[in-house]
Write an enzyme that holds these catalytic residues in place. Structure first.
Site, PDB file in Angstrom:
ATOM      1  N   CYS A  69       0.696  -1.181  -0.011  1.00 40.09           N
ATOM      2  CA  CYS A  69       0.184  -0.078  -0.118  1.00 40.09           C
ATOM      3  C   CYS A  69       0.905   1.142  -0.034  1.00 40.09           C
ATOM      4  CB  CYS A  69      -0.984   0.060   1.168  1.00 40.09           C
ATOM      5  SG  CYS A  69      -1.987  -1.357   1.185  1.00 40.09           S
ATOM      6  N   CYS A 150      -2.034  -0.984  -3.699  1.00 35.79           N
ATOM      7  CA  CYS A 150      -3.223  -0.572  -3.002  1.00 35.79           C
ATOM      8  C   CYS A 150      -2.931   0.748  -2.409  1.00 35.79           C
ATOM      9  CB  CYS A 150      -3.562  -1.687  -1.940  1.00 35.79           C
ATOM     10  SG  CYS A 150      -3.517  -1.059  -0.216  1.00 35.79           S
TER      11      CYS A 150
END
Ligand code: ZNA
Length: 244
Positions: A69, A150
């Site tokens: 992420c 992400c």
């Protein structure tokens, strides 16, 4: 006089395998022998122009990409500058900073029908055929990398060329389209400019990029001079996200 040694011929397979395994061992905690066997199965004993992306599915299963992420950095036409930057800071991770990308970066390989060897010379190049052994690998791992992205993702594009975004590049055709809108909030283009930049964030090709983005993913663009990138990478203490 016959010497009692047999000189084993150092085959292309042996040479390629040792580069593969030594690079793989750099990433700790992997079963590199298993990954090598699975990798080879994608292309050995096959026509090197008939290796589809899917041939590497078992490899991606054997060496999976971990969800990442806010640090994923894609790139297109900026190979040197992006890696000069990412090697100095932990804020961003390119495909070449992951196990499979690191192991195969810069290498050429292919098989041949009727042979169990790996060849490193006379392999078809990108333009020779669509399903070529090396390009199918990069397409498959690029799809896998886009799939685990992400949060806020970035892409370093080249502001010194006429068309910084090409829908037919791997970035344009596979990575952008492979972003999962349920996991990815935004894509920020980092358009690297030099003194004589030819493009800026208003470029028509970047409008095309916005249109190609899966619905629900926000878009941003930053024009970043190459000198600013170098400066930014030179301070490892600098907080992530303060570069542009
Ligand atoms: N590390 C690599 O060699 C590599 C990495 C090769 C291809 C793709 N990737 C992935 S996809 C990388 O991590 C980036 O996120 C994405 C870049 O792919 P791109 O958008 O197609 O960017 P590019 O600059 O056009 O190509 C990257 C490299 O791939 C080039 O330096 C060439 O070695 C090779 N390549 C890609 N497309 C072609 C090509 N070579 C010849 N003809 C092509 N059509």
């Amino acid at each position: 006089v016959v010497l009692g040694v047999t000189l084993r011929k150092e085959t292309e397979t042996n040479q390629f395998q040792s580069v593969f395994l030594s690079r793989c061992e750099t990433f700790k905690g992997n079963n590199c022998q298993k990954i090598w066997e699975t990798f080879q199965q994608a292309y050995v004993n096959r026509d090197p122009c008939k290796v589809p992306m899917e041939a590497y599915d078992p490899l991606v299963t054997a060496a999976p990409f971990k969800p990442t992420c806010n640090r994923v950095m894609f790139w297109s036409k900026t190979k040197v500058v992006v890696h000069e930057f990412t090697e100095k800071t932990d804020c961003f991770v390119t495909l070449e900073d992951t196990l499979l990308g690191y192991v195969l970066d810069g290498l050429t390989w292919c098989g041949k029908e009727g042979s169990s060897e790996t060849f490193t010379t006379d392999c078809p190049v990108w333009t020779d055929c669509e399903n070529n052994t090396v390009s199918s690998f990069w397409k498959r791992v690029s799809a896998a990398y886009a799939d685990i992205a992400c949060g806020n993702v970035s892409a370093m594009l080249n502001g010194s060329i006429a068309v910084p975004f090409s829908p037919t590049s791997i970035f344009g055709s596979i990575e952008v389209k492979g972003l999962n809108a349920t996991r990815v909030n935004s894509l920020t283009v980092v358009l690297v400019t030099e003194e004589e930049n030819v493009t800026n964030c208003t470029d028509a090709s970047l409008k095309v990029l916005q249109k190609e983005l899966p619905a629900g993913i926000n878009y941003g663009c930053e024009e970043v001079p190459e000198s600013q990138l170098q400066e930014c990478g030179s301070d490892p203490q600098r907080p992530c996200g303060s570069c542009w």
